[in-house]
Design a protein around this motif. Structure first.
Motif, PDB file in Angstrom:
ATOM      1  N   MET A  19       0.843  -1.197   0.000  1.00  0.00           N
ATOM      2  CA  MET A  19       0.000   0.000   0.000  1.00  0.00           C
ATOM      3  C   MET A  19       0.881   1.251   0.000  1.00  0.00           C
ATOM      4  N   HIS A  38      -6.367  -0.689  -6.438  1.00  0.00           N
ATOM      5  CA  HIS A  38      -7.628  -1.425  -6.567  1.00  0.00           C
ATOM      6  C   HIS A  38      -7.474  -2.853  -6.054  1.00  0.00           C
ATOM      7  N   ARG A  41      -7.057  -2.971  -2.257  1.00  0.00           N
ATOM      8  CA  ARG A  41      -8.303  -2.657  -1.540  1.00  0.00           C
ATOM      9  C   ARG A  41      -9.266  -3.836  -1.523  1.00  0.00           C
TER      10      ARG A  41
END
Length: 107
Positions: A19, A38, A41
């Motif tokens: 991240m 994306h 997540r």
């Protein structure tokens, strides 16, 4: 993104590291930042001891074949900060043996 993507499972530590990398890439307007964010997540997080044996993780070897290719590749999947990162392999993180995943290439 394709609605039929395989599930992704990553360790909490790998998720934090990646991240951070994705956010750094986003700050540089890098074209792979959004797809990486994306995927991170939508990932399911677990502790290292809870990671299933058939899930691809950082610092492990993986054998894969790109669609349309006859030969397989075997490489170790490492974090980009380790400076030996071929971008193809990161797309494999969190997948299970036999999963298929579209590959985004940066040129």
């Amino acid at each position: 993104m394709n609605a039929h993507l395989p599930s992704i499972t990553v360790t909490a530590r790998d998720h934090r590291r990646l991240m951070h990398t994705a956010q750094d890439l986003a700050g540089q307007a890098h074209p792979l930042a959004a797809p990486l964010l994306h995927e991170l997540r939508r990932a399911t997080l677990c502790e290292p001891e809870g990671l299933p044996d058939d899930v691809i993780a950082l610092d492990t070897f993986v054998t894969y074949r790109l669609a349309g290719e006859d030969t397989s590749e075997r490489r170790i999947l490492i974090h980009p900060d380790d400076r030996m990162w071929p971008p193809t392999e990161l797309a494999l993180l969190g997948l299970r043996v036999g999963d298929r995943m579209p590959l985004l290439e940066h040129r």
